[in-house]
Write an enzyme that holds these catalytic residues in place. Sequence first.
Site, PDB file in Angstrom:
ATOM      1  N   LYS A 188       0.834  -1.215   0.000  1.00  0.00           N
ATOM      2  CA  LYS A 188       0.000   0.000   0.000  1.00  0.00           C
ATOM      3  C   LYS A 188       0.868   1.263   0.000  1.00  0.00           C
ATOM      4  O   LYS A 188       2.076   1.202   0.162  1.00  0.00           O
ATOM      5  CB  LYS A 188      -0.953  -0.035   1.191  1.00  0.00           C
ATOM      6  CG  LYS A 188      -1.879  -1.273   1.183  1.00  0.00           C
ATOM      7  CD  LYS A 188      -2.942  -1.248   0.100  1.00  0.00           C
ATOM      8  CE  LYS A 188      -3.548  -2.594  -0.250  1.00  0.00           C
ATOM      9  NZ  LYS A 188      -4.496  -3.147   0.689  1.00  0.00           N
TER      10      LYS A 188
HETATM   11  C1  LIG Z   1      -5.512  -4.352   1.016  1.00  0.00           C
HETATM   12  C2  LIG Z   1      -6.985  -4.171   1.055  1.00  0.00           C
HETATM   13  C3  LIG Z   1      -7.747  -4.472   2.182  1.00  0.00           C
HETATM   14  C4  LIG Z   1      -7.189  -5.184   3.359  1.00  0.00           C
HETATM   15  O1  LIG Z   1      -6.118  -4.549   3.922  1.00  0.00           O
HETATM   16  P1  LIG Z   1      -5.228  -5.332   4.991  1.00  0.00           P
HETATM   17  O2  LIG Z   1      -4.498  -4.215   5.686  1.00  0.00           O
HETATM   18  O3  LIG Z   1      -4.323  -6.215   4.214  1.00  0.00           O
HETATM   19  O4  LIG Z   1      -6.136  -6.056   5.880  1.00  0.00           O
HETATM   20  C5  LIG Z   1      -9.093  -4.172   2.180  1.00  0.00           C
HETATM   21  N1  LIG Z   1      -9.678  -3.616   1.114  1.00  0.00           N
HETATM   22  C6  LIG Z   1      -8.983  -3.336   0.000  1.00  0.00           C
HETATM   23  C7  LIG Z   1      -9.690  -2.694  -1.148  1.00  0.00           C
HETATM   24  C8  LIG Z   1      -7.619  -3.622  -0.078  1.00  0.00           C
HETATM   25  O5  LIG Z   1      -6.939  -3.365  -1.186  1.00  0.00           O
END
Ligand SMILES: *Cc1c(COP(=O)(O)O)cnc(C)c1O
Length: 387
Positions: A188
Amino acid sequence: MPVRSKDNFLVFGAPRIEQDEIDEVVASMKTGWLGTGPKVARFEADFAAYVGGRHAAACNSCTAALHLSLVALGLKPGDEVITTPLTFCASVNAIIHAGCTPVLADVDPVTQNIDPDRIREKITDRTRAILPVHFAGRPCDMDGIMALADEFGLKVVEDCAHAIETTYKGRHAGTFGDFGCFSFYVTKNVCTGEGGMIIAHDEADIKNVKILGLHGMSADAWKRFSDEGYKHYAVVHAGFKYNMMDIQAAIGIHQLKRVEDYFVRRCEIWDTYQEAFKDMAVGTPAPEEPGTRHARHLYTLMVDPVYSGIDRDQLLMRLTKEGIGAGVHYLAVPEHPYYQERFGWKLEDTPHAVALGRQTISLPLSAKLTDEDVADVIKAVKLSLED
Ligand SMILES: *Cc1c(COP(=O)(O)O)cnc(C)c1O
C-alpha cells in the site's frame, strides 16, 4: 533474452523503506516497548492530522479496521451492507464477520467505482450501511453516496485501503462516512508491514473501536503495565485482538512523513505509463474527475482479447517471462466459489465488475521504482502485446 533476468525480477508492490524507519524500529527494540505504546499514539495523531483533524485508531490491518467499524455501528444479523463487487475479498468478509449480509452493487465501467444508481436499486428495508471502496485510489462519487445515506438513513464505512492521499472536493477520503478504514499492508501507499487505521469525526466512536480492538477492555488498557503502575481494567465487550504494535508504528511514522513525496514519484511513473500506452492496443485508466485527487495506488491496463490480440492471463504470463511482476485487482467478488455457494451471486448481476475483473492487470507503481525499472515495464508490455 528477457527484458530482465530472473535474478533481477521486478517484484510487484515492493515497498520503499528508508534508513529512518530502520533506525526507529531498532530504537523500539532497544527500549523493549514493542507492543502498543507511545509510537502508536504518535502515528495515530500524525495520521489524523494528515487527513484533516479527525480522530484515529491504529489497528493491525485494514481488514480489522473494517470489521471493528461495522461492529461499532451496532449492526445486527440480517442487516444488509451494500458494497462493490470490484474489491478485495476482505471488504466482503468484514461484512460477513460483523454478522451482516453483503449485497453487491455494480461499478461504473469508466471510474470502476461503485455506482450510486446501482446502490439505489439494491436498497431494501434491511439495508443499514454502504461500504464504498475508493478503487485504485480514485474517489467514489461521495456526493451521490452520502445523498443516498441521508435519504435512507444509512451508515457509511469507507474502505480507503487504496486511498491515503485521495481527496474529493478538497476533503480526504475516509472523512465522509461514519468511519474511514486505511491499510498499511506492504504493497500500500504507506506501509508498516501489516497495519491499518480507523478514522472518525467523533472521539467517542474512536474510543469505542479502541476498546473493541483490545479485547473489549476498558479505556487505555494498553497502559496497564506502564511505569504509572498496574491498572485494573474492566471487560465491557467481547472484543478482538486487533491492536497495532509500536514496531509497526515506528515504520509508519516515517513512511507517513514521505507520503506526499512518494505520491509525486508515483504521479511521474503514472504519467510516463499513460504516455507510453496511449497508442498501444490496451485500455488505460480514465483521467481523474475534476475536483478530485486520485491516490495513484494501482495503475491498471485493460486487456480486451478482441482489441489487444491477447487476453489478460496471457499478458500476465508474458510479463512474468520478461521478468516483470504484475497483479490482478481484482477478479470480481462473485467469481469466487464461497460467495456463489453462500449467497447465490450470479456473474450477470454485476456485469461491469465481472468484465473489468477479467481484463484488468496492475503494473508496478511503487515509489521505489527507478526510471530504468519503469522503462523495463513499458518495454515488456510492448513486447508482450506484439508477440
Ligand atoms: C488491502 C486491502 C484491504 C485489506 O487490507 P489489509 O491491511 O491487508 O487487511 C481491504 N480492502 C482493499 C480494497 C484492499 O486493497
